[in-house]
Design an enzyme around this catalytic site. Structure first.
Site, PDB file in Angstrom:
ATOM      1  N   SER A 145      51.739 -32.743 -22.128  1.00 30.05           N
ATOM      2  CA  SER A 145      52.236 -31.363 -21.972  1.00 30.05           C
ATOM      3  C   SER A 145      52.855 -30.768 -23.222  1.00 30.05           C
ATOM      4  CB  SER A 145      53.253 -31.303 -20.822  1.00 30.05           C
ATOM      5  OG  SER A 145      52.590 -31.379 -19.575  1.00 30.05           O
ATOM      6  N   LYS A 156      51.472 -27.526 -24.426  1.00 28.17           N
ATOM      7  CA  LYS A 156      51.915 -26.247 -23.863  1.00 28.17           C
ATOM      8  C   LYS A 156      52.655 -25.405 -24.903  1.00 28.17           C
ATOM      9  CE  LYS A 156      52.196 -27.383 -18.918  1.00 28.17           C
ATOM     10  NZ  LYS A 156      51.859 -28.796 -18.738  1.00 28.17           N
ATOM     11  N   SER A 191      57.166 -27.863 -17.377  1.00 27.94           N
ATOM     12  CA  SER A 191      55.749 -28.204 -17.590  1.00 27.94           C
ATOM     13  C   SER A 191      54.864 -27.788 -16.422  1.00 27.94           C
ATOM     14  CB  SER A 191      55.579 -29.702 -17.841  1.00 27.94           C
ATOM     15  OG  SER A 191      55.818 -30.024 -19.180  1.00 27.94           O
TER      16      SER A 191
END
Length: 418
Positions: free
Chosen positions: A112, A115, A168
């Site tokens: 993640s 991101k 997340s």
């Protein structure tokens, strides 16, 4: 040694050696990440597995960063011990100086932490943060971590950005990708931005960071991407938030016995921030079975803003991953200012530093309205800089002066004729 399906150093219940970091001296991940431990990267029938990204030569950031073991400036002292990450990096966020690293350009899965790249792509695209969002079944059924959206909930794109970076939320990533034109268009934009930042080890195969064929990044690239994101005021504000009230949604008539789903106080997954460590500016966590633990973040300590990256590591029975992050921060904060083994690639749109060393950037209002310099740059459109603006002003002034002189000469001729 090359990683196995379940590396001994990753087991949290076993006693660990004094330093459990895997040996990467022989560059096992120069081209591709460690082998997958599940079937998350098996492509669909008829599809082709993406080829590994080319290895950039010379290495971005300096020749020393082309090594795969530990590279450090001796003036900074001994590097922290008991690190489980296969790869890590410590840098000065403001100057971009890399103080020390291990396998800095080794390819690993981001989980993640990718991101951060998605958020920066959206912000540079001029995403309207106050735009209302209507959740769809595809959003709330997204695999993995989620913010908890549901039908009938009243959300904004700002909620999506906060949920993306704070917990997340893969459901939030799905909404943002849809706003950017869909998953394929979003991945294209993310990868174009990575290349423009000279993050050549990076390829996003999913917007959320879920493992997929071809996904990769490196400690160096994550540091470059995070540093670029920290130049954006909106990103800096969101990444520093320890919590946020996330809206709920009404009971679903299609679910027998369902009740209203009240909003809740969402809390960050960054334990440095959550546990109140002083000087934490923010960070992004990640974990999948294939990526293991990943983290990128920044902490202001002893007058220095330290950026740290950890990849492919785990907590162990007596060695918490967050304590490892703290040791890397302390190492960077106490290093001499001149300590340097390389540097993070700078971006063409870096802003001038303010008096406290923080980057000035465009306001949220400007991003939500007309296209900003950042948005135009990411789309490859040329724009005038301040020098060009002054050139135009000087030219207009000269033309005006010439007209005045001509009028003066004409007036003198008329006077003489009289």
């Amino acid at each position: 040694m090359g990683p196995t399906a379940f590396p001994a150093w990753a087991a949290p219940t076993q006693a660990q050696p004094h330093d459990a970091s895997p040996d990467t001296d022989h560059c096992p991940h120069r081209v591709s990440p460690p082998p997958a431990v599940d079937e998350s990267e098996v492509v669909a029938p008829g599809s082709t597995t993406p080829s590994p990204l080319p290895v950039h030569s010379p290495p971005v950031g300096g020749e020393a960063l082309g090594g795969c073991g530990v590279v450090a400036d001796s003036s900074a002292g001994r590097v922290p011990e008991r690190l489980t990450s296969a790869a890590w990096l410590v840098a000065d966020l403001d100057s971009g100086a890399v103080i020390a690293a291990k396998d800095p350009h080794g390819r690993y899965r981001p989980a993640s932490t990718i991101k951060v790249l998605l958020a920066l792509t959206a912000l540079r695209s001029g995403i309207a943060l106050d735009k209302p969002v209507t959740a769809t079944a595809d959003d709330w059924s997204a695999e993995g971590d989620s913010c908890g959206m549901g039908p009938g909930g009243k959300y904004t794109m700002r909620d999506m950005m906060i949920g993306l970076l704070m917990v997340s939320g893969n459901d939030c990533a799905h909404v943002i990708a849809r706003d950017l034109g869909g998953v394929d268009a979003t991945l294209t934009k993310m990868n174009e931005l990575a290349r423009s930042l000279q993050a050549y080890d990076t390829r996003a195969s999913t917007p959320s960071g879920l493992d997929a064929a071809g996904m990769s990044t490196s400690p160096y690239d994550l540091a470059v991407i995070f540093r670029a994101a920290m130049q954006n005021s909106t990103f800096r504000d969101i990444i520093a938030m320890p919590n946020h009230p996330f809206p709920g949604y009404p009971k679903r008539p299609d679910v027998p016995g369902d009740v209203d789903h009240p909003g809740y106080l969402m809390q960050t997954s960054n334990h440095l921030l959550l546990e109140g460590d002083p000087g934490v500016l923010g960070g992004k966590t990640g974990y999948t079975d294939d990526a293991q633990k990943t983290f990128v973040g920044a902490v202001k300590q002893d007058g220095r803003t330290v950026l740290v990256v950890q990849m492919y590591g785990l907590s162990t029975a007596d060695d918490n991953y967050w304590d490892q992050a703290r040791s890397l921060v302390a190492y960077g904060a106490h290093a001499p200012r001149e300590a340097k083994v390389g540097e993070l690639a700078s971006t063409s749109d870096e802003r001038a530093t303010t008096s406290d060393g923080e980057r000035a950037s465009t306001s949220d209002g400007a991003r939500a309205g007309v296209a900003t310099t950042e948005a135009r740059t990411s789309q490859g459109v040329a724009y005038q800089d301040s020098t060009s603006g002054w050139s135009v002003r000087i030219l207009v002034g000269l033309v005006g002066l010439l007209v005045a002189l001509l009028l003066l000469l004409l007036a003198l001729r008329l006077i003489r004729r009289r």
